[in-house]
Design a protein around this motif. Sequence first.
Motif, PDB file in Angstrom:
ATOM      1  N   TYR A 222      57.424  94.924  -3.047  1.00 50.54           N
ATOM      2  CA  TYR A 222      57.490  94.443  -1.671  1.00 50.54           C
ATOM      3  C   TYR A 222      57.776  92.949  -1.695  1.00 50.54           C
ATOM      4  O   TYR A 222      57.565  92.266  -2.705  1.00 50.54           O
ATOM      5  N   GLN A 223      58.279  92.437  -0.570  1.00 51.85           N
ATOM      6  CA  GLN A 223      58.490  91.010  -0.361  1.00 51.85           C
ATOM      7  C   GLN A 223      58.102  90.683   1.078  1.00 51.85           C
ATOM      8  O   GLN A 223      58.581  91.327   2.012  1.00 51.85           O
ATOM      9  N   GLY A 224      57.219  89.723   1.258  1.00 47.50           N
ATOM     10  CA  GLY A 224      56.787  89.310   2.589  1.00 47.50           C
ATOM     11  C   GLY A 224      56.853  87.800   2.719  1.00 47.50           C
ATOM     12  O   GLY A 224      56.788  87.074   1.724  1.00 47.50           O
ATOM     13  N   THR A 225      56.979  87.329   3.957  1.00 51.15           N
ATOM     14  CA  THR A 225      57.122  85.892   4.197  1.00 51.15           C
ATOM     15  C   THR A 225      56.356  85.473   5.440  1.00 51.15           C
ATOM     16  O   THR A 225      56.375  86.173   6.460  1.00 51.15           O
ATOM     17  N   LEU A 226      55.672  84.331   5.349  1.00 49.10           N
ATOM     18  CA  LEU A 226      55.097  83.637   6.503  1.00 49.10           C
ATOM     19  C   LEU A 226      55.640  82.216   6.490  1.00 49.10           C
ATOM     20  O   LEU A 226      55.629  81.560   5.444  1.00 49.10           O
ATOM     21  N   ALA A 227      56.144  81.742   7.635  1.00 50.40           N
ATOM     22  CA  ALA A 227      56.712  80.394   7.690  1.00 50.40           C
ATOM     23  C   ALA A 227      56.551  79.822   9.085  1.00 50.40           C
ATOM     24  O   ALA A 227      56.449  80.555  10.081  1.00 50.40           O
ATOM     25  N   THR A 228      56.543  78.496   9.150  1.00 53.66           N
ATOM     26  CA  THR A 228      56.487  77.800  10.435  1.00 53.66           C
ATOM     27  C   THR A 228      57.257  76.495  10.303  1.00 53.66           C
ATOM     28  O   THR A 228      57.521  76.038   9.179  1.00 53.66           O
ATOM     29  N   GLY A 229      57.647  75.921  11.422  1.00 59.01           N
ATOM     30  CA  GLY A 229      58.391  74.670  11.341  1.00 59.01           C
ATOM     31  C   GLY A 229      59.124  74.352  12.624  1.00 59.01           C
ATOM     32  O   GLY A 229      58.693  74.719  13.723  1.00 59.01           O
ATOM     33  N   TRP A 230      60.274  73.700  12.467  1.00 58.25           N
ATOM     34  CA  TRP A 230      61.060  73.167  13.581  1.00 58.25           C
ATOM     35  C   TRP A 230      62.262  74.059  13.849  1.00 58.25           C
ATOM     36  O   TRP A 230      62.952  74.491  12.926  1.00 58.25           O
ATOM     37  N   GLY A 231      62.522  74.307  15.128  1.00 58.94           N
ATOM     38  CA  GLY A 231      63.710  75.041  15.528  1.00 58.94           C
ATOM     39  C   GLY A 231      64.415  74.325  16.659  1.00 58.94           C
ATOM     40  O   GLY A 231      63.791  73.602  17.437  1.00 58.94           O
ATOM     41  N   GLN A 232      65.721  74.537  16.760  1.00 55.09           N
ATOM     42  CA  GLN A 232      66.494  73.892  17.822  1.00 55.09           C
ATOM     43  C   GLN A 232      67.657  74.773  18.256  1.00 55.09           C
ATOM     44  O   GLN A 232      68.367  75.340  17.416  1.00 55.09           O
ATOM     45  N   GLN A 233      67.822  74.908  19.553  1.00 58.31           N
ATOM     46  CA  GLN A 233      69.034  75.507  20.115  1.00 58.31           C
ATOM     47  C   GLN A 233      70.010  74.362  20.329  1.00 58.31           C
ATOM     48  O   GLN A 233      69.887  73.585  21.278  1.00 58.31           O
ATOM     49  N   VAL A 234      70.981  74.231  19.428  1.00 57.05           N
ATOM     50  CA  VAL A 234      71.886  73.079  19.442  1.00 57.05           C
ATOM     51  C   VAL A 234      72.772  73.118  20.664  1.00 57.05           C
ATOM     52  O   VAL A 234      72.996  72.101  21.317  1.00 57.05           O
ATOM     53  N   TRP A 235      73.314  74.293  20.969  1.00 64.26           N
ATOM     54  CA  TRP A 235      74.080  74.435  22.211  1.00 64.26           C
ATOM     55  C   TRP A 235      74.112  75.904  22.615  1.00 64.26           C
ATOM     56  O   TRP A 235      73.881  76.798  21.822  1.00 64.26           O
TER      57      TRP A 235
END
Length: 242
Positions: free
Chosen positions: A119-132
């Motif tokens: 199995y492979q699992g991921t937890l992540a957090t951070g910055w997101g942006q809708q550029v346009w």
Amino acid sequence: MSRLYMADNSSNPSDSGENVKPFTMDGEFGLIKTTGNTETTSIKATLSAHQELEQWSNDYIVESLYKQDEVDSDDGQITKTTAQKVFVSGQGNYKLTDPNHRIFAFASYEDDRFSGYQYQGTLATGWGQQVWKNDTSSFNYSVGPGYSFAKTEEGEDASGFIVRGAMDYQWKISPTATFRQLISTEIGSDNTKSKSETSVAAKINGSLALKVSLLLNHNSDVVEGNENLDTQTAVTLVYTFF
């Protein structure tokens, strides 16, 4: 038939702020069965949903792939499973004062019998942006730290800290056709997992579309005998429920 995750199945880029639906859901299905000199059965199914709220923009994906082939053996031809995969993911994007600037939280789990991992699992957090986002195209990205949970087929722990980056570009080619490019990568000290999906979807009617897609899955660290890169090419029908 041979399918980013990226958790961001946003609504059509042609939607203006007033026309964005608070919840949309698409179902994707493809079936290929061949007989004669080559006996194969391939099934691909995906369910994706997008939720647009005042403070949150959320995406959810469930996808599966299954394939059987008739292969030669000492006892004659036998049916062998050659692909079996389940993937689920979710991403929540909290909108800041400028709604195009966001803080994201992402989680995923993948069970692929032929990837070299249990199995492979991921937890992540951070910055997101809708550029346009305008009437013809849209582009957004997210990047941030996280942690990968993984175990190899031999039972070895392959977990560790990662940096995750993802992007989603959409272009409305015509009133009935849309091009989309999804890319994600999870960079770790032991393994870098990357995924790319390139697709073109053409509407058949208001709710039904035909989609052609190319998916690339790459792991930098695999067990001996496994390929680093898996490719899937699919022609599927997509039905919009909401």
